[in-house]
Design an enzyme around this catalytic site. Structure first.
Site, mmCIF file in Angstrom:
data_model
loop_
_atom_site.group_PDB
_atom_site.id
_atom_site.type_symbol
_atom_site.label_atom_id
_atom_site.label_comp_id
_atom_site.label_asym_id
_atom_site.label_seq_id
_atom_site.Cartn_x
_atom_site.Cartn_y
_atom_site.Cartn_z
ATOM 1 N N CYS A 58 7.109 -0.424 6.329
ATOM 2 C CA CYS A 58 6.617 0.826 5.741
ATOM 3 C C CYS A 58 7.643 1.334 4.739
ATOM 4 O O CYS A 58 8.839 1.355 5.051
ATOM 5 C CB CYS A 58 6.409 1.860 6.851
ATOM 6 S SG CYS A 58 5.757 3.433 6.257
ATOM 7 N N LEU A 59 7.181 1.732 3.564
ATOM 8 C CA LEU A 59 8.107 2.253 2.545
ATOM 9 C C LEU A 59 8.833 3.503 3.038
ATOM 10 O O LEU A 59 9.916 3.819 2.553
ATOM 11 C CB LEU A 59 7.351 2.575 1.250
ATOM 12 C CG LEU A 59 6.699 1.389 0.533
ATOM 13 C CD1 LEU A 59 5.952 1.874 -0.702
ATOM 14 C CD2 LEU A 59 7.725 0.335 0.163
ATOM 15 N N HIS A 105 -1.406 7.004 7.811
ATOM 16 C CA HIS A 105 -0.519 7.970 7.143
ATOM 17 C C HIS A 105 -1.245 9.287 6.864
ATOM 18 O O HIS A 105 -0.634 10.364 6.946
ATOM 19 C CB HIS A 105 -0.012 7.404 5.810
ATOM 20 C CG HIS A 105 1.196 6.526 5.940
ATOM 21 N ND1 HIS A 105 2.375 6.959 6.487
ATOM 22 C CD2 HIS A 105 1.422 5.237 5.570
ATOM 23 C CE1 HIS A 105 3.274 5.978 6.455
ATOM 24 N NE2 HIS A 105 2.714 4.921 5.904
ATOM 25 N N GLN A 159 3.208 9.856 1.289
ATOM 26 C CA GLN A 159 4.516 9.198 1.180
ATOM 27 C C GLN A 159 5.287 9.636 -0.060
ATOM 28 O O GLN A 159 6.489 9.359 -0.171
ATOM 29 C CB GLN A 159 4.348 7.678 1.204
ATOM 30 C CG GLN A 159 3.871 7.184 2.568
ATOM 31 C CD GLN A 159 3.780 5.687 2.609
ATOM 32 O OE1 GLN A 159 2.774 5.118 2.225
ATOM 33 N NE2 GLN A 159 4.849 5.031 3.042
ATOM 34 N N HIS A 170 -3.151 0.822 8.158
ATOM 35 C CA HIS A 170 -1.815 1.410 8.116
ATOM 36 C C HIS A 170 -1.812 2.650 7.205
ATOM 37 O O HIS A 170 -1.261 3.699 7.567
ATOM 38 C CB HIS A 170 -0.833 0.346 7.599
ATOM 39 C CG HIS A 170 0.576 0.811 7.402
ATOM 40 N ND1 HIS A 170 1.632 0.285 8.102
ATOM 41 C CD2 HIS A 170 1.115 1.750 6.573
ATOM 42 C CE1 HIS A 170 2.761 0.886 7.716
ATOM 43 N NE2 HIS A 170 2.468 1.769 6.787
ATOM 44 N N GLU A 171 -2.448 2.526 6.037
ATOM 45 C CA GLU A 171 -2.442 3.642 5.074
ATOM 46 C C GLU A 171 -3.299 4.807 5.577
ATOM 47 O O GLU A 171 -2.916 5.968 5.414
ATOM 48 C CB GLU A 171 -2.914 3.171 3.695
ATOM 49 C CG GLU A 171 -2.069 2.069 3.066
ATOM 50 C CD GLU A 171 -0.579 2.348 3.064
ATOM 51 O OE1 GLU A 171 -0.174 3.525 3.019
ATOM 52 O OE2 GLU A 171 0.200 1.381 3.138
ATOM 53 N N GLY A 221 0.848 -1.191 0.000
ATOM 54 C CA GLY A 221 0.000 0.000 0.000
ATOM 55 C C GLY A 221 0.880 1.235 0.000
ATOM 56 O O GLY A 221 2.076 1.156 0.307
HETATM 57 ZN ZN LIG Z 1 3.633 3.116 5.677
#
Ligand SMILES: [Zn+2]
Length: 176
Positions: free
Chosen positions: A102-103, A148, A54, A144-145, A49
């Protein structure tokens, strides 16, 4: 189409609350291009995701997708979902504990709990309202997204830091 730069933890933008997207904006060529680029970036980075913030864009949008992996047939795959102005409602109080990465926090994993089954609502890429019931891995990714979009990172959700783990140590000690 373009792969965008993913910003990393420490960038103050990741701690900001993203803004709602206007309905008229959704169908604009610029926004449609942005969504295509966001999805391309998620795939290029092998993310499950990605949220707009991000890539440094403070808008309430995220994409999620998990392709079938023959090596892990039990890890639930799910189709590409892009959601604008999302909300999430837990459908039961039950939570599941799992490892997350997480990216924006590359090379790190941690364990935390999320709701097991949720209803994701919002606008699709045509600006049409939709809702979808998600469970297990897809529910975890959506939560999670959404975090953000509110400036929250997975480390904020960890009950303690004992499982804050580098990828190499995760492979050695935990992924057995
Ligand atoms: Zn993340």
């Amino acid at each position: 189409m373009a792969v965008l730069d993913v910003i990393k933890m420490g960038n103050p933008l990741l701690r900001k609350v993203s803004e709602e997207v206007g309905k008229d904006e959704i169908t604009s060529p610029e926004f449609q291009q942005f969504i295509a680029d966001l999805v391309e970036t998620m795939r290029a980075e092998s993310g499950a995701g990605i949220a707009a913030i991000q890539v440094g864009v403070l808008k309430r949008v995220f994409a999620m997708e998990m392709k079938k992996n023959d090596r892990y047939p039990d890890k639930g795959s799910f189709a590409l979902t892009t959601v604008i102005n999302p909300t999430i409602e837990p459908l039961s109080p039950e939570k599941v504990e799992g490892w997350e990465g997480c990216l924006s926090i590359p090379g790190i994993r941690g364990r935390l709990k999320r709701y097991k089954k949720v209803k994701l609502s919002g606008l699709d890429t045509n600006g049409e309202r939709f809702e979808k019931v998600l469970d297990d891995f897809s529910a975890i990714v959506a939560q999670h997204e959404l975090d953000h979009l509110n400036g929250i990172l997975l480390i904020d959700r960890m009950p303690n830091m004992e499982t804050l783990t580098f990828q190499e140590e995760y492979d050695t000690y935990w992924n057995v």
